[in-house]
Design an enzyme around this catalytic site. Structure first.
Site, PDB file in Angstrom:
ATOM      1  N   ASP A 101       0.846  -1.187   0.000  1.00 51.62           N
ATOM      2  CA  ASP A 101       0.000   0.000   0.000  1.00 51.62           C
ATOM      3  C   ASP A 101       0.893   1.252   0.000  1.00 51.62           C
ATOM      4  OD1 ASP A 101      -2.980   0.952   0.477  1.00 51.62           O
ATOM      5  OD2 ASP A 101      -1.807   2.009   1.992  1.00 51.62           O
ATOM      6  N   TYR A 202      -1.885  11.352   2.790  1.00 51.30           N
ATOM      7  CA  TYR A 202      -2.740  11.728   1.666  1.00 51.30           C
ATOM      8  C   TYR A 202      -2.785  13.246   1.492  1.00 51.30           C
ATOM      9  CZ  TYR A 202      -4.448   6.915   1.760  1.00 51.30           C
ATOM     10  OH  TYR A 202      -4.533   5.549   1.726  1.00 51.30           O
ATOM     11  N   HIS A 257      -7.188  -6.404  -1.225  1.00 56.09           N
ATOM     12  CA  HIS A 257      -6.052  -5.491  -1.118  1.00 56.09           C
ATOM     13  C   HIS A 257      -5.073  -5.853  -0.003  1.00 56.09           C
ATOM     14  CE1 HIS A 257      -4.058  -1.557  -1.444  1.00 56.09           C
ATOM     15  NE2 HIS A 257      -4.136  -1.466  -0.127  1.00 56.09           N
TER      16      HIS A 257
END
Length: 281
Positions: A101, A202, A257
């Site tokens: 990730d 982010y 994921h």
């Protein structure tokens, strides 16, 4: 004499590290993603230890209590890469680097910026940064990554993510997290105080340097799972164009994921195959 690392210091920050496996083994650095911590590698690391490798798994910037600077600029990718580079240097100067990730994004970026520190690269779930950016505007990847824009909002993502049974938790369940993973998220991220730092990665995306070097020159394996809700195959398949070294794409069927916790055996096998390809240091 080699000693165990429990913490290391870089940029005035103190990072917690899980250092396990044979102390004299070749070093494999394991970089977690969002919203997880170093403990997400537990099952993968155990297999690597059995094969004689030493693993270093840090709680990265924003996750370690001693490494939670204020402001989103403090979470730029170049700073995240610098944190890991400092760990590799302290551990001896070269390492096999693995990331999942966001940890994969840091691993790719480290291999680009500091190939002298990276013997091999294994990236799980997230492809080469430039391939990912290209896919954002040319494929459905932009729709899959809607949350990256939502996380730019102040305060609201933290509020929603801390809401037990709320929309963020339901979204993570849709993406493949089970009850145990949700419990770990609430305990190890929300209750631990790591959520704001994790989201700050982010929020630092607008400061990404798109003019930086893109070529990877170390042996690389990309591992992707076909039930990944967040990352599409197009961006993954484009990664090969940016690697000027031996490269392999492994696709895991019927896995979501969360590869390190849902398919640790397959993840470890991919890592071991790539590490073995590098031979003896």
């Amino acid at each position: 004499m080699t000693t165990r690392l429990t913490t290391y210091v870089h940029d005035g920050l103190t990072f917690d590290v899980i250092d396990e496996g044979p102390i004299d083994g070749d070093v494999v650095v394991l970089l977690h993603g969002f919203p997880e911590r170093a403990s997400s590698w537990e099952q993968v690391a155990a297999r690597l230890h059995a094969e004689g490798y030493r693993t270093l798994a840090p709680d990265q910037r924003g996750y370690s209590p001693g490494a939670r600077p204020k402001g989103r600029r403090a979470y730029r990718i170049d700073l995240l890469v610098g944190d890991v580079a400092a760990l590799v240097e302290q551990a001896g100067g070269r390492a096999h680097v693995v990331g999942h990730d966001w940890g994969a994004m840091v691993a790719w970026s480290l291999a680009i910026a500091r190939p002298d520190l990276v013997r091999t690269l294994t990236a799980l779930s997230v492809p080469h940064p430039t391939s990912f950016l290209h896919a954002m505007t040319r494929t459905t990847q932009g729709l899959k990554s809607w949350y990256m824009a939502a996380f730019q909002l102040p305060a609201l993502p933290e509020l929603l993510a801390g809401w037990r049974g709320g929309p963020i938790e339901r979204w993570m369940r849709t993406g493949g997290m089970d009850d145990a993973a949700i419990s770990r998220f609430n305990r190890d991220i929300v209750d631990y105080g790591a959520l704001p730092g994790g989201i700050a990665w982010y929020r630092a995306l607008p400061f990404l340097d798109r003019s930086a070097e893109t070529r990877v020159t170390v042996p690389t394996t990309m591992v992707w799972s076909d039930r990944d809700l967040y990352v599409g195959r197009d961006s993954v398949e484009g990664s090969a164009r940016f690697v000027d070294a031996p490269y392999e794409l492994r696709v895991l069927p019927d896995v979501t994921h969360w590869i390190p916790t849902q398919a640790p055996q397959a993840a470890a096998e991919a890592i071991l195959a790539r590490v073995a390809s590098a031979g003896v240091a």
